[in-house]
Structure formats: C-alpha cells, structure tokens
Write a protein that holds these residues in place. Structure first.
Motif, mmCIF file in Angstrom:
data_model
loop_
_atom_site.group_PDB
_atom_site.id
_atom_site.type_symbol
_atom_site.label_atom_id
_atom_site.label_comp_id
_atom_site.label_asym_id
_atom_site.label_seq_id
_atom_site.Cartn_x
_atom_site.Cartn_y
_atom_site.Cartn_z
ATOM 1 N N UNK A 270 16.935 -4.773 5.360
ATOM 2 C CA UNK A 270 16.265 -3.521 4.994
ATOM 3 C C UNK A 270 14.754 -3.651 5.087
ATOM 4 N N UNK A 271 14.238 -4.820 4.721
ATOM 5 C CA UNK A 271 12.800 -5.065 4.816
ATOM 6 C C UNK A 271 12.354 -5.021 6.273
ATOM 7 N N UNK A 272 13.126 -5.665 7.150
ATOM 8 C CA UNK A 272 12.786 -5.655 8.574
ATOM 9 C C UNK A 272 12.852 -4.225 9.125
ATOM 10 N N UNK A 273 13.824 -3.448 8.661
ATOM 11 C CA UNK A 273 13.912 -2.052 9.085
ATOM 12 C C UNK A 273 12.678 -1.262 8.653
ATOM 13 N N UNK A 274 12.168 -1.550 7.445
ATOM 14 C CA UNK A 274 10.947 -0.873 6.973
ATOM 15 C C UNK A 274 9.745 -1.266 7.827
ATOM 16 N N UNK A 275 9.662 -2.533 8.185
ATOM 17 C CA UNK A 275 8.568 -2.988 9.047
ATOM 18 C C UNK A 275 8.629 -2.273 10.391
ATOM 19 N N UNK A 276 9.827 -2.113 10.911
ATOM 20 C CA UNK A 276 10.001 -1.398 12.177
ATOM 21 C C UNK A 276 9.579 0.063 12.045
ATOM 22 N N UNK A 277 9.914 0.669 10.903
ATOM 23 C CA UNK A 277 9.529 2.066 10.670
ATOM 24 C C UNK A 277 8.009 2.216 10.603
ATOM 25 N N UNK A 278 7.346 1.267 9.981
ATOM 26 C CA UNK A 278 5.886 1.292 9.910
ATOM 27 C C UNK A 278 5.268 1.176 11.304
ATOM 28 N N UNK A 279 5.846 0.301 12.102
ATOM 29 C CA UNK A 279 5.320 0.125 13.458
ATOM 30 C C UNK A 279 5.499 1.421 14.256
ATOM 31 N N UNK A 280 6.654 2.049 14.087
ATOM 32 C CA UNK A 280 6.899 3.320 14.785
ATOM 33 C C UNK A 280 5.959 4.417 14.315
ATOM 34 N N UNK A 281 5.464 4.285 13.075
ATOM 35 C CA UNK A 281 4.542 5.280 12.519
ATOM 36 C C UNK A 281 3.093 5.009 12.908
ATOM 37 N N UNK A 282 2.868 3.978 13.721
ATOM 38 C CA UNK A 282 1.525 3.716 14.215
ATOM 39 C C UNK A 282 0.782 2.586 13.535
ATOM 40 N N UNK A 283 1.451 1.864 12.603
ATOM 41 C CA UNK A 283 0.814 0.712 11.963
ATOM 42 C C UNK A 283 1.062 -0.507 12.859
ATOM 43 N N UNK A 284 0.013 -0.970 13.495
ATOM 44 C CA UNK A 284 0.154 -2.030 14.502
ATOM 45 C C UNK A 284 0.674 -3.336 13.907
ATOM 46 N N UNK B 147 0.878 -1.168 0.000
ATOM 47 C CA UNK B 147 0.000 0.000 0.000
ATOM 48 C C UNK B 147 0.918 1.221 0.000
ATOM 49 N N UNK B 148 1.164 1.839 -1.156
ATOM 50 C CA UNK B 148 2.133 2.937 -1.245
ATOM 51 C C UNK B 148 1.812 4.119 -0.341
ATOM 52 N N UNK B 149 0.534 4.371 -0.105
ATOM 53 C CA UNK B 149 0.167 5.495 0.753
ATOM 54 C C UNK B 149 0.641 5.268 2.185
ATOM 55 N N UNK B 150 0.421 4.061 2.675
ATOM 56 C CA UNK B 150 0.861 3.722 4.030
ATOM 57 C C UNK B 150 2.377 3.814 4.135
ATOM 58 N N UNK B 151 3.068 3.311 3.114
ATOM 59 C CA UNK B 151 4.526 3.340 3.140
ATOM 60 C C UNK B 151 5.059 4.772 3.125
ATOM 61 N N UNK B 152 4.485 5.606 2.257
ATOM 62 C CA UNK B 152 5.002 6.971 2.127
ATOM 63 C C UNK B 152 4.813 7.760 3.416
ATOM 64 N N UNK B 153 3.750 7.516 4.141
ATOM 65 C CA UNK B 153 3.524 8.207 5.413
ATOM 66 C C UNK B 153 4.601 7.866 6.435
ATOM 67 N N UNK B 154 5.211 6.672 6.270
ATOM 68 C CA UNK B 154 6.295 6.269 7.173
ATOM 69 C C UNK B 154 7.658 6.612 6.593
ATOM 70 N N UNK B 155 7.680 7.345 5.478
ATOM 71 C CA UNK B 155 8.937 7.750 4.868
ATOM 72 C C UNK B 155 9.593 6.682 4.017
ATOM 73 N N UNK B 156 8.826 5.665 3.627
ATOM 74 C CA UNK B 156 9.363 4.569 2.809
ATOM 75 C C UNK B 156 8.979 4.827 1.354
ATOM 76 N N UNK B 157 9.964 5.019 0.497
ATOM 77 C CA UNK B 157 9.694 5.405 -0.887
ATOM 78 C C UNK B 157 10.251 4.435 -1.916
ATOM 79 N N UNK B 158 10.982 3.398 -1.476
ATOM 80 C CA UNK B 158 11.587 2.453 -2.422
ATOM 81 C C UNK B 158 11.553 1.046 -1.835
ATOM 82 N N UNK B 159 11.544 0.017 -2.694
ATOM 83 C CA UNK B 159 11.578 -1.359 -2.193
ATOM 84 C C UNK B 159 12.887 -1.642 -1.468
ATOM 85 N N UNK B 160 12.858 -2.474 -0.446
ATOM 86 C CA UNK B 160 14.091 -2.824 0.264
ATOM 87 C C UNK B 160 14.982 -3.711 -0.600
ATOM 88 N N UNK B 161 16.283 -3.558 -0.442
ATOM 89 C CA UNK B 161 17.233 -4.328 -1.252
ATOM 90 C C UNK B 161 17.500 -5.712 -0.687
#
Length: 415
Positions: A173-187, A155-169
């Motif tokens: 990096x993927x786990x870091x993105x998941x952590x960023x989403x959680x910090x942004x309030x995505x349970x 869901x690009x909208x959810x990702x962009x709100x957490x500052x995620x703009x590109x696929x993880x390499x």
C-alpha cells in the motif's frame, strides 16, 4: 634586601586585597561536551540541557564541542582522531548499546556503575535498558533519552492533493501511495539522504519482511543475511529507492527534510528528532506513522554520555552526567529535542502529541535495536554496511549488496 622585603609585603597585601569580597570568585571550570547536535531540534535540546546544567552546577562552564553531521558521522571521525592523540573531551555523546564496545575495549571511557546506585538510576530506568547498557557487569554511559527510528513523516497537503488521506496498512500500500504521488507530479515522493539514512530505510524494510525477532537475529547470528527473506527485503528496498530523489547521496537528513517541507516530497523516513526539527522550522502541520508493516515494533536508540578516561575536569563532568540523568534534565532536554525520557518516572505533561504517543508505545511495543544508530552493531560494522550502501548507489546490484552485508556480518559477529 630591605627593598626586596618591601616589595614582597606589597605583593602580599595586593594579593590579599584582591582575594577579599564577593567579586573574587574562582573562574569557572570548563566542561567540554562533545556532541553532533549543531542545529534544529537537536541544538534546541542541547541548549535546554545546558540551561539546566548551569543552574545545577555553579562554578562549572559548558564548552560546546559539537561537530555537525547527521547521526554523528563527522563527529565520530573527529573523536577518533582526538582519542588517537590522547586529547579526549571531558564527555562525549555516543549511542547506547553495541556502539560503545569499541570505546570500552580501548579503555577510553570510565566505569559509571557506582553512579547508577548513588543517583537511583536503577529504579528510574527500565531494567531492560540497563541490561542493554551493561557490558561485562559494568555500565559506561548515561542515557539522556530514547528515540524511535522507524517513523515515516508526511506532508499532509502534498498527500491530499494526490488523494491520499490515510496511512498505508502495509508495504504494498505504501508503494502504491508513492506511485500515486509520482502520477500527481511529485518527482521524488520519498525524501532520501546519504548512506546512514538509507540504512535506516533498509532496516525498516527488514523489520517488515523478517519480523522483529528475525531482524534482531541479523545482529546476533541467529538470522542469515544470505537468506531469502533478506533477498526480498533488499528488492523491496530497491523499489522504494526508485521513488526517491536522485541527489540523495549528497544530502544529510535536514537537507532531505527540506524536500518534505517545501512540498517536493510526500514522505520521509527519519528518527523522531524530526518532530521537533519540523516545528522549529515552521512546519508544525506534519503527520507521522510507523513504517508500514513494522506493526507494534519500536526500533530504539538512545543518546548517552560518558566520562572520558583522562578527562581534565572530572568533578564538572560528574555534574554534567548527573544533570543528564536527572528528572529535570531529561524533562527539559527531551521536551525540546523531540525524543522521550529514558526515565520512566517523568509525566507526559508538557510534551508534544507525538512524544506522548511515543512514550505510550515505548511501554507497549516490541523493542528492536538499530545498526544505523549503534544500538545493534559496532562502529566498524556500521561503517562496513554504509560502505556497501554507497557501492550499491553506483552498481544498483542487489545481489552484490546482499553479499557485502552477509560478509560484514560474518566478520563482526565472529570477532
């Protein structure tokens, strides 16, 4: 006697008059087609194929034997029960590859090799796919498509709100993105479903940590399920689960997908039938990428159809199979379902951007099978793996999970 003769002549004349004219056509013969395509993009694909069948096979009538349930879990159970009471459908959906072994060994499906020759399928299908379909020199199913399993949908909208703009390499990096989403309030940043969908996730992690050859070797005995690379993969898998929804064991994939659509998750791993389903549900702005670390690996599965032993309408089933194998049938079916044609002689015109991408990848990447979808392992083996994952949801013990997976491999590779 005279009255009997008069009645007999009258009956004959009545039958003769009813049998004349265009209105007296024999009723269509029914072909029962047993699938698990009951909703979303899967149902849209089936409907498109049925339309083609109706045009190709006058005098035949499609009977929908669909049993709902992601990856065919419920359908396979119902089919087993029908086979046990000698009441097979005319044709049934099965995943091409190792999943067909049980039906073949039980004598429940007919040899279709002659159709490959008479319908020109050896020229239209990749040689490697035909090799995978061949058991003891014979072919028992006709593939309708190719699906890719190791895809992350976003869901690009959810990702962009957490500052995620590109696929993880890679996986870290993927786990870091998941952590960023959680910090942004995505349970629950990673939308998850029941056992078989978790097996898909585990397989993707195994491909990353073992590589394509090491992963494929898990199902041939060349790679040890008890080895340290598998231990690492299970630990990575456990970390990913910690970012998922707690009710995952109660959800099938469409319910997990709803979390993505509604903005309650940023990612979902699922086969590429999700592309058509997301569009059908009014969410065309999705993103996608191959599971991090899988590189140029294409984890494939193929839906195929059989001719059941004891089918009541053989000629109608043959016409269904011919439609399934035809260029027009595969064009119509795959354009709607979200998969790609098994045939290689079909142009990409009319397919979605994702499908065109997958068609190109199928020609250039390394293919590996999927146990979750029957191309790598038999149904009993698949059942044992899913049972191990169900137990893991309760015990949360990685060592016990690895031991159960190794035990299942020992049992089924030796059989």
């Amino acid at each position: 006697m005279r009255m009997v003769a008069v009645l007999a002549v009258a009956a004959l004349l009545t039958a003769s008059s009813c049998g004349s004219g265009d209105d007296d056509k024999p009723p269509p013969s029914t072909v029962e087609v047993f699938t698990w395509w009951a909703e979303g993009g899967e149902k849209a694909g089936l409907d498109a194929l049925v339309t083609r069948f109706n045009a190709d096979c006058p005098g035949q009538r499609f009977e929908n034997g669909a049993v709902a349930g992601g990856a065919g879990v419920n359908a396979k159970q119902a089919l087993t029960q029908r086979m046990a009471r000698h009441d097979p459908p005319d044709t049934f959906q099965a995943h091409a590859g190792a999943e067909m072994t049980d039906y073949i060994d039980a004598g429940q499906v007919e040899d279709l090799t002659a159709y490959y020759d008479s319908w020109g399928l050896r020229e239209a299908l990749p040689a490697g796919l035909i090799d995978d379909l061949t058991v003891h020199g014979k072919i028992y199913s006709i593939p309708a498509n190719i699906h890719r399993a190791n895809v992350i949908w976003t869901n690009p909208t959810v990702l962009s709100r957490a500052g995620i703009t590109a696929p993880p390499n890679d996986l870290p990096s993927f786990i870091a993105n998941l952590s960023a989403l959680k910090a942004a309030g995505i349970e629950a940043p990673l939308a998850l479903g029941r056992d078989w969908t978790q097996l898909m996730l585990l397989e993707a992690v195994l491909i990353t940590d073992l590589g394509p050859d090491g992963f494929a070797g898990l199902f041939t005995g060349e790679t040890d399920w008890s080895g340290s690379p598998v231990t690492k993969a299970i630990n990575d898998f456990t970390v990913l689960l910690s970012y998922g929804n707690l009710d995952r064991d109660t959800l099938d994939w469409p319910q997990a997908e709803r979390l993505l659509i509604d903005g309650q998750a940023g990612y979902q791993l699922m086969g590429d039938w999700e592309a058509a389903d997301l569009t059908a549900k009014g969410f065309p702005g999705y993103g996608w990428f191959t599971f991090p670390g899988n590189g140029k690996t294409f984890q494939w599965l193929a839906d195929s159809f059989t001719l059941s032993t004891g089918a009541s309408n053989i000629s109608g089933t043959e016409c269904w199979l011919k439609t399934v194998s035809s260029a027009s049938g595969q064009q119509a079916f795959n354009a709607a379902k979200g998969s790609i044609p098994a045939r290689t002689d079909i142009p990409s015109t009319g397919f979605s951007p994702y499908q065109r991408s997958a068609m190109a990848d199928w020609k250039s990447t390394t293919p590996v099978p999927s146990c979750a979808h029957g191309s790598a392992c038999s149904q009993p083996w698949q059942t044992a793996v899913n049972a191990a994952l169900n137990a893991f949801s309760t015990t949360h013990d990685p060592k016990t999970l690895q031991s159960a997976l190794a035990q299942a491999a020992t049992q089924f590779i030796r059989e």
